[in-house]
Each structure stands twice: as C-alpha cells, then as structure tokens.
Design a protein around this motif. Structure first.
Motif, mmCIF file in Angstrom:
data_model
loop_
_atom_site.group_PDB
_atom_site.id
_atom_site.type_symbol
_atom_site.label_atom_id
_atom_site.label_comp_id
_atom_site.label_asym_id
_atom_site.label_seq_id
_atom_site.Cartn_x
_atom_site.Cartn_y
_atom_site.Cartn_z
ATOM 1 N N TYR A 37 35.177 61.179 126.995
ATOM 2 C CA TYR A 37 33.794 61.358 126.548
ATOM 3 C C TYR A 37 33.107 62.488 127.318
ATOM 4 O O TYR A 37 33.520 62.840 128.420
ATOM 5 C CB TYR A 37 32.993 60.065 126.756
ATOM 6 N N ARG A 90 32.053 54.080 125.721
ATOM 7 C CA ARG A 90 32.207 53.081 124.680
ATOM 8 C C ARG A 90 31.056 52.092 124.700
ATOM 9 O O ARG A 90 30.635 51.628 125.755
ATOM 10 C CB ARG A 90 33.490 52.306 124.883
ATOM 11 N N PHE A 91 30.599 51.740 123.516
ATOM 12 C CA PHE A 91 29.596 50.694 123.370
ATOM 13 C C PHE A 91 30.242 49.332 123.546
ATOM 14 O O PHE A 91 29.728 48.463 124.233
ATOM 15 C CB PHE A 91 28.919 50.806 121.997
ATOM 16 N N LYS A 92 31.379 49.156 122.938
ATOM 17 C CA LYS A 92 32.178 47.936 123.060
ATOM 18 C C LYS A 92 33.640 48.341 123.101
ATOM 19 O O LYS A 92 34.001 49.452 122.707
ATOM 20 C CB LYS A 92 31.923 46.989 121.895
ATOM 21 N N ARG A 122 36.229 47.269 121.358
ATOM 22 C CA ARG A 122 36.944 47.375 120.078
ATOM 23 C C ARG A 122 36.934 48.808 119.547
ATOM 24 O O ARG A 122 35.919 49.492 119.584
ATOM 25 C CB ARG A 122 36.327 46.432 119.054
ATOM 26 N N GLU A 123 38.073 49.220 119.049
ATOM 27 C CA GLU A 123 38.257 50.596 118.603
ATOM 28 C C GLU A 123 37.251 51.014 117.531
ATOM 29 O O GLU A 123 36.828 52.160 117.481
ATOM 30 C CB GLU A 123 39.679 50.782 118.083
ATOM 31 N N ALA A 124 36.838 50.103 116.680
ATOM 32 C CA ALA A 124 35.898 50.440 115.609
ATOM 33 C C ALA A 124 34.554 50.914 116.146
ATOM 34 O O ALA A 124 33.820 51.615 115.457
ATOM 35 C CB ALA A 124 35.693 49.244 114.682
ATOM 36 N N TYR A 125 34.220 50.535 117.382
ATOM 37 C CA TYR A 125 32.954 50.973 117.978
ATOM 38 C C TYR A 125 33.046 52.352 118.621
ATOM 39 O O TYR A 125 32.041 52.932 118.995
ATOM 40 C CB TYR A 125 32.497 49.988 119.051
ATOM 41 N N ASP A 126 34.263 52.851 118.811
ATOM 42 C CA ASP A 126 34.438 54.128 119.482
ATOM 43 C C ASP A 126 33.764 55.241 118.694
ATOM 44 O O ASP A 126 33.841 55.294 117.486
ATOM 45 C CB ASP A 126 35.930 54.417 119.627
ATOM 46 N N TRP A 127 33.102 56.117 119.366
ATOM 47 C CA TRP A 127 32.386 57.265 118.823
ATOM 48 C C TRP A 127 31.255 56.844 117.926
ATOM 49 O O TRP A 127 30.605 57.553 117.302
ATOM 50 C CB TRP A 127 33.319 58.235 118.100
#
Length: 80
Positions: A52, A71-73, A75-80
């Motif tokens: 980042y 990262r916000f969380k 889990r990969e879906a939260y990335d970026w």
C-alpha cells in the motif's frame, strides 16, 4: 519553500515515530497504550509499504506529517 509529498522511506521511520509518539502518549486516537519500539515501527512500515501507499509531507527536508493506506478487513474482497 513548498511542501513536497513523496513516498516514505524506512529512513523516515524515526521522524514518523516521533510524530506518532505524541498521539500514543497524549491522545486516545491511536488505540495503543505504549509507543512502539523503533524496530517494531519500521517493521510496520515495511509491511504496509509492501502492498500500500505510505507517504510523507516534507518542507525543507523535514517530515511534517505522514499518511498510509492499509486493509480495512482481512478478507480479500475488502482489499483496495
């Protein structure tokens, strides 16, 4: 002289930690009770910079502030 925004470098860690230390010791915004050791802080920077942006603002060669993304969380879906 103008403020310059640039990518942070590990050599900026002591100054960034100096800035951060105030917020750990004097406020609740960091959610930390103890100022991290310099080596731990550098490792945090290294980990963040691997994925980042980590930026500093400087004027006349002095780092005035910094910002970084992460990262916000987990889990990969939260990335970026």
């Amino acid at each position: 002289m103008a403020v310059v925004i640039r990518d942070a470098e590990l050599s900026d860690a002591p100054r960034i930690l100096e800035i951060y230390s105030h917020y750990v010791a004097e406020t609740a915004v960091s959610f930390e009770y103890d100022v991290p050791a310099p080596a731990e802080f550098e490792e945090r920077m290294r980990t963040t910079m691997a994925h980042y942006p980590y930026l500093v603002a400087e004027r006349d060669g002095i780092v005035l502030g910094y910002v970084y993304a992460g990262r916000f969380k987990v889990r990969e879906a939260y990335d970026w």
